[in-house]
Design a protein around this motif. Structure first.
Motif: not given
Length: 64
Positions: A39-43, A52-56
């Motif tokens: 459920x990570x969030x990468x900006x 948001x999330x590994x798939x995104x």
């Protein structure tokens, strides 16, 4: 959401410098994604895009 890390300071530095950036530099997508919580969030700081999330996050790296 931010949460307390389960890793020590040294482990976090190793994760960032060797596991994450090493995998990005080697273009190893699966090893790169292993560095993220489901459920990570990468900006992206230059464009302020949020992933948001590994798939995104996977999609961002594939498109990149």
């Amino acid at each position: 959401m931010q949460y307390e890390p389960g890793l020590s300071r040294i482990e976090l530095i190793e994760l960032a410098t060797k596991s994450y950036f090493g995998s990005v530099d080697a273009k190893n997508l699966e090893a790169t994604l292993d560095c993220f919580h489901d459920e990570a969030l990468l900006c992206t700081q230059t464009s302020f895009d949020r992933h948001a999330g590994k798939e995104e996050i996977r999609r961002m790296f594939v498109d990149f």
